[in-house]
Each structure stands twice: as C-alpha cells, then as structure tokens.
Design a protein around this motif. Structure first.
Motif, PDB file in Angstrom:
ATOM      1  N   ARG A 123       0.819  -1.214   0.000  1.00 33.13           N
ATOM      2  CA  ARG A 123       0.000   0.000   0.000  1.00 33.13           C
ATOM      3  C   ARG A 123       0.857   1.270   0.000  1.00 33.13           C
ATOM      4  O   ARG A 123       0.438   2.299  -0.532  1.00 33.13           O
ATOM      5  N   LEU A 124       2.047   1.203   0.616  1.00 29.76           N
ATOM      6  CA  LEU A 124       2.933   2.366   0.677  1.00 29.76           C
ATOM      7  C   LEU A 124       3.655   2.625  -0.639  1.00 29.76           C
ATOM      8  O   LEU A 124       4.095   3.736  -0.899  1.00 29.76           O
ATOM      9  N   THR A 125       3.787   1.608  -1.455  1.00 30.93           N
ATOM     10  CA  THR A 125       4.569   1.708  -2.681  1.00 30.93           C
ATOM     11  C   THR A 125       3.975   2.751  -3.624  1.00 30.93           C
ATOM     12  O   THR A 125       2.767   2.809  -3.837  1.00 30.93           O
ATOM     13  N   SER A 126       4.871   3.587  -4.158  1.00 30.99           N
ATOM     14  CA  SER A 126       4.472   4.641  -5.090  1.00 30.99           C
ATOM     15  C   SER A 126       5.579   4.831  -6.119  1.00 30.99           C
ATOM     16  O   SER A 126       6.762   4.806  -5.757  1.00 30.99           O
ATOM     17  N   PRO A 127       5.213   5.058  -7.372  1.00 35.50           N
ATOM     18  CA  PRO A 127       6.243   5.307  -8.383  1.00 35.50           C
ATOM     19  C   PRO A 127       7.034   6.595  -8.119  1.00 35.50           C
ATOM     20  O   PRO A 127       8.129   6.765  -8.644  1.00 35.50           O
ATOM     21  N   LYS A 128       6.484   7.475  -7.281  1.00 34.86           N
ATOM     22  CA  LYS A 128       7.164   8.727  -6.933  1.00 34.86           C
ATOM     23  C   LYS A 128       8.257   8.527  -5.894  1.00 34.86           C
ATOM     24  O   LYS A 128       9.064   9.417  -5.675  1.00 34.86           O
ATOM     25  N   CYS A 129       8.238   7.376  -5.212  1.00 38.10           N
ATOM     26  CA  CYS A 129       9.080   7.182  -4.032  1.00 38.10           C
ATOM     27  C   CYS A 129      10.184   6.159  -4.260  1.00 38.10           C
ATOM     28  O   CYS A 129       9.954   5.110  -4.846  1.00 38.10           O
ATOM     29  N   GLY A 130      11.360   6.470  -3.732  1.00 40.77           N
ATOM     30  CA  GLY A 130      12.494   5.556  -3.786  1.00 40.77           C
ATOM     31  C   GLY A 130      12.759   4.891  -2.454  1.00 40.77           C
ATOM     32  O   GLY A 130      13.741   4.162  -2.305  1.00 40.77           O
TER      33      GLY A 130
END
Length: 152
Positions: A26-33
């Motif tokens: 749920r935390l995964t985002s393409p904006k985030c590394g």
C-alpha cells in the motif's frame, strides 16, 4: 484513508493480525524511492519473566485522532508521500506484530526520520495501554517511559 496532493494517510486500530507485506504494497508509489517500516513485535521475556502474550486496550477515538495529528506533524517536518499506522488491539502472541508504522518518501533519510518521529510520538502521546501476560498466569500493566502523562 485520507488522500491529498502529497499522498495518503491511513490510521487503523484492529483486532486482526497485521501484515507487513500488505502495508508495504500500500505504501509503494512510483514517486518514491524509499519505504521505511517499524514493526513492533511481542517478545518472550521481560525483566526475567516469560511473556506469553500482550493485551492492548485503547481509548480508540482519542488514539485515532492523536495518530492523525502526529501524522500531520510528520508531514509538516518531512517531505513524505504516504503514511500508514496500524496498531493491534486485544491479544497479541509472542512474535506477532502489535504495531506497524510505515512511511514512503522520495529519499530514505526522510522516510526513516519520519518513521522514527511517528513511533516516538505514538509512545509518548497515544492512549494505548499494554498488559503483559506471563507463563505463570500473572499479568502486569506496563507504563511507557516516554508517555507524557505517566506518573513520575
């Protein structure tokens, strides 16, 4: 779950087992590394006593309100995308998770710092109480050393 232009915040108190995999997804985002997780688990010993489980109770409305507030504080201090805080209530057996705090951000330093900030604030400010259950059948309420309202 609250959505805004800087991601979402999800706060929950639950009697169900917690899933690290579900929170990570749920935390995964393409904006985030970066995704930082803190997972608090029940350990089997405390001060020489064998612990078989923990029992958690909360002032639920106040706990959710305070967790939302400290999530907003974390957002104001750190550039983060998504925040998830899930605290277990009821009985939590040894090795099971009692809390997951997760933060996603563009960079790891901010995700890690925000996760630590949130967890420290939870221990100090959120009205959730823990009782240890020992192998001899005895039980003991535990007081957080960090708690702002604890007896001195």
């Amino acid at each position: 779950m609250a959505d805004n232009e800087s991601g979402f915040t999800h706060i929950d108190l639950t009697l169900s087992e917690l899933s690290v995999a579900e929170v990570t997804q749920r935390l995964t985002s393409p904006k985030c590394g970066a995704i930082s997780l803190f997972v608090g688990t029940t350990r089997d010993m405390f001060e020489g006593m064998t612990v078989v489980s923990l029992e958690y109770e909360a002032y639920e409305a106040m706990a959710c309100k305070e967790m939302r507030k400290l999530s907003d504080e974390a957002r104001s201090q750190y550039p983060v995308e998504n925040i998830i805080i899930i605290h277990r209530l009821g009985q939590v057996a040894v090795t099971e998770a009692s809390i997951i705090v997760g933060v996603s951000a563009v960079h790891r330093a901010e995700a890690i710092a925000a996760t630590a900030f949130i967890m420290d604030c939870i221990k100090a400010r959120v009205p959730v109480w823990k009782k240890e259950v020992y192998s001899d059948g005895s039980k003991s309420w535990k007081e957080n050393k960090e708690c702002e309202w604890r007896s001195k």
